[in-house]
Design a protein around this motif. Structure first.
Motif, PDB file in Angstrom:
ATOM      1  N   ALA A  11      44.953 -10.445   6.320  1.00 18.94           N
ATOM      2  CA  ALA A  11      45.627 -11.670   5.902  1.00 18.94           C
ATOM      3  C   ALA A  11      47.087 -11.624   6.324  1.00 18.94           C
ATOM      4  O   ALA A  11      47.650 -12.608   6.807  1.00 18.94           O
ATOM      5  N   TYR A  12      47.683 -10.472   6.160  1.00 15.29           N
ATOM      6  CA  TYR A  12      49.089 -10.297   6.511  1.00 15.29           C
ATOM      7  C   TYR A  12      49.281 -10.521   8.011  1.00 15.29           C
ATOM      8  O   TYR A  12      50.204 -11.208   8.439  1.00 15.29           O
ATOM      9  N   ASP A  13      48.376  -9.943   8.817  1.00 17.40           N
ATOM     10  CA  ASP A  13      48.454 -10.097  10.276  1.00 17.40           C
ATOM     11  C   ASP A  13      48.348 -11.561  10.678  1.00 17.40           C
ATOM     12  O   ASP A  13      49.057 -12.028  11.553  1.00 17.40           O
ATOM     13  N   ASP A  14      47.429 -12.286  10.017  1.00 15.87           N
ATOM     14  CA  ASP A  14      47.257 -13.701  10.319  1.00 15.87           C
ATOM     15  C   ASP A  14      48.552 -14.462  10.082  1.00 15.87           C
ATOM     16  O   ASP A  14      48.975 -15.269  10.893  1.00 15.87           O
ATOM     17  N   LYS A  15      49.168 -14.169   8.952  1.00 16.88           N
ATOM     18  CA  LYS A  15      50.385 -14.870   8.592  1.00 16.88           C
ATOM     19  C   LYS A  15      51.498 -14.574   9.606  1.00 16.88           C
ATOM     20  O   LYS A  15      52.200 -15.453  10.072  1.00 16.88           O
ATOM     21  N   ARG A  17      51.048 -13.533  12.636  1.00 19.26           N
ATOM     22  CA  ARG A  17      50.717 -14.108  13.940  1.00 19.26           C
ATOM     23  C   ARG A  17      51.082 -15.593  13.978  1.00 19.26           C
ATOM     24  O   ARG A  17      51.691 -16.067  14.920  1.00 19.26           O
ATOM     25  N   ASP A  18      50.750 -16.317  12.906  1.00 21.34           N
ATOM     26  CA  ASP A  18      51.082 -17.740  12.834  1.00 21.34           C
ATOM     27  C   ASP A  18      52.586 -17.948  12.956  1.00 21.34           C
ATOM     28  O   ASP A  18      53.052 -18.858  13.634  1.00 21.34           O
ATOM     29  N   GLU A  19      53.317 -17.076  12.279  1.00 29.28           N
ATOM     30  CA  GLU A  19      54.755 -17.230  12.287  1.00 29.28           C
ATOM     31  C   GLU A  19      55.330 -16.967  13.681  1.00 29.28           C
ATOM     32  O   GLU A  19      56.211 -17.689  14.152  1.00 29.28           O
ATOM     33  N   LEU A  20      54.791 -15.933  14.336  1.00 27.60           N
ATOM     34  CA  LEU A  20      55.266 -15.626  15.688  1.00 27.60           C
ATOM     35  C   LEU A  20      54.920 -16.759  16.652  1.00 27.60           C
ATOM     36  O   LEU A  20      55.709 -17.107  17.525  1.00 27.60           O
ATOM     37  N   LEU A  21      53.724 -17.327  16.495  1.00 31.54           N
ATOM     38  CA  LEU A  21      53.314 -18.445  17.353  1.00 31.54           C
ATOM     39  C   LEU A  21      54.240 -19.634  17.146  1.00 31.54           C
ATOM     40  O   LEU A  21      54.631 -20.315  18.094  1.00 31.54           O
ATOM     41  N   ARG A  22      54.567 -19.855  15.886  1.00 37.66           N
ATOM     42  CA  ARG A  22      55.436 -20.981  15.562  1.00 37.66           C
ATOM     43  C   ARG A  22      56.833 -20.771  16.156  1.00 37.66           C
ATOM     44  O   ARG A  22      57.424 -21.685  16.719  1.00 37.66           O
TER      45      ARG A  22
END
Ligand code: C2E
Ligand code: CA
Ligand code: CA
Ligand code: CA
Length: 279
Positions: A11-15, A17-22
């Motif tokens: 879950a942490y990785d997903d968050k 990753r989303d933040e880095l993509l953003r």
């Protein structure tokens, strides 16, 4: 137990990753955004405490993205400070601000000063005095019409260089405001050597939920210090009448905050100047 941690990390990785993509999406869009006029200069008025008349404004950048809508400067400014784009964006904001100051002069508005934010990158990595002078000259303005807000934390990075660079700007006639004063970086002995005209009190001084009687003492101390150093004081983040009254008791000079007005588009600010009058 291992399984649980696995889920946690996934879950942490997903968050992350989303933040880095953003962040990447923001960085990929910034140049186009500037070219296409998605960055806007909004203004938030400042008021004199003594008679509650308008004393000027702060220019705050807004990013109106065609798909994402309005983006928060609190998110994109730190990214642009890291990748250096802030220098370009700030120069755009300074230019636009001077453009409006000139326009208002021509249209007969009162000659209020406007403050612009100056990032540490502008000071340490650009020929800021030259750029500032060229910008005001381009619009036939005197430097004193521009106030430069420089955050307190920038002062401690390389005090020697900042004293030189900001001192030069001040000699040229720009008015220097130390932004976020009291947020934790400047020491009192340094303050004495810093080329500044105005202290801009950090919001936390007046917004603290648990206003203790001693908080008022701290405010009084800062005002007394400022008075002895011949500095004026602006308090920002003023949201209530109670906060205004507390500041007024201590002899603070100016206020800025939602209690009076939020940052607004230039057209609204012009209407405000027409309705309220200023000076
Ligand atoms: P700052 O320079 O400390 O600006 C004050 C922030 O507080 C602004 O947020 C303003 O909208 C907000 N504010 C004003 N009154 C109140 C109030 O009564 N209550 C509360 N809670 N907030 C209030 P904003 O516009 O989102 O900007 C955030 C930060 O982004 C600024 O903090 C500044 O550090 C940076 N920034 C904004 N525009 C520029 C710019 O053009 N250049 C640079 N380098 N930085 C900028
Ligand atoms: Ca500011
Ligand atoms: Ca501030
Ligand atoms: Ca700030």
């Amino acid at each position: 137990i291992k399984g649980q941690y696995g889920v946690y990390f996934a879950a942490y990785d997903d968050k992350l990753r989303d933040e880095l993509l953003r962040q990447q999406a923001i960085i990929d869009s910034m140049e186009t955004a500037l070219e296409e006029g998605q960055f806007l200069v909004w203004l938030q008025p400042k008021y004199r405490i003594c008679d509650e008349t308008m004393a000027g404004a702060e220019a705050l950048v807004r990013w109106n993205h065609p798909e994402w809508g309005f983006q928060s400067p609190a998110e994109f400014i730190p990214l642009f400070e890291k990748n250096g784009f802030i220098t370009k964006l700030d120069q755009f904001v300074w230019d636009k601000t001077c453009f409006y100051l000139r326009k208002w002069d021509e249209e007969g508005y009162p000659p209020v000063p406007v403050s612009v934010n100056v990032s540490r990158a502008d000071i340490y990595h650009a020929d800021i005095a030259d750029i500032m002078m060229r910008t005001v000259s381009k619009y036939g303005l005197t430097p004193s019409r521009l106030h430069l807000e420089i955050t307190e934390s920038a002062y401690t990075e390389d005090p020697g260089q900042i004293i030189e660079t900001v001192g030069h700007l001040r000699e040229l006639g720009f008015i220097i405001e130390m932004d976020d004063f009291g947020s934790g970086y400047s020491s009192l002995n340094m303050l004495n050597q810093m080329p500044i005209d105005i202290l801009k009190l950090d919001m936390k001084f007046i917004q603290s939920e648990t206003a203790k009687p001693t908080d008022q003492g701290v405010l009084q101390f800062i005002m007394e210090l400022a008075r002895r150093m011949h500095l004026r004081v602006v308090a920002e983040g003023v949201e209530t009448k109670k906060q205004l009254d507390r500041l007024s008791e201590t002899g603070c000079d100016y206020v800025q905050g939602y209690y009076f007005a939020k940052p607004m588009p230039v057209g609204d600010f012009e209407r405000l100047m027409r309705d309220q009058g200023s000076q």
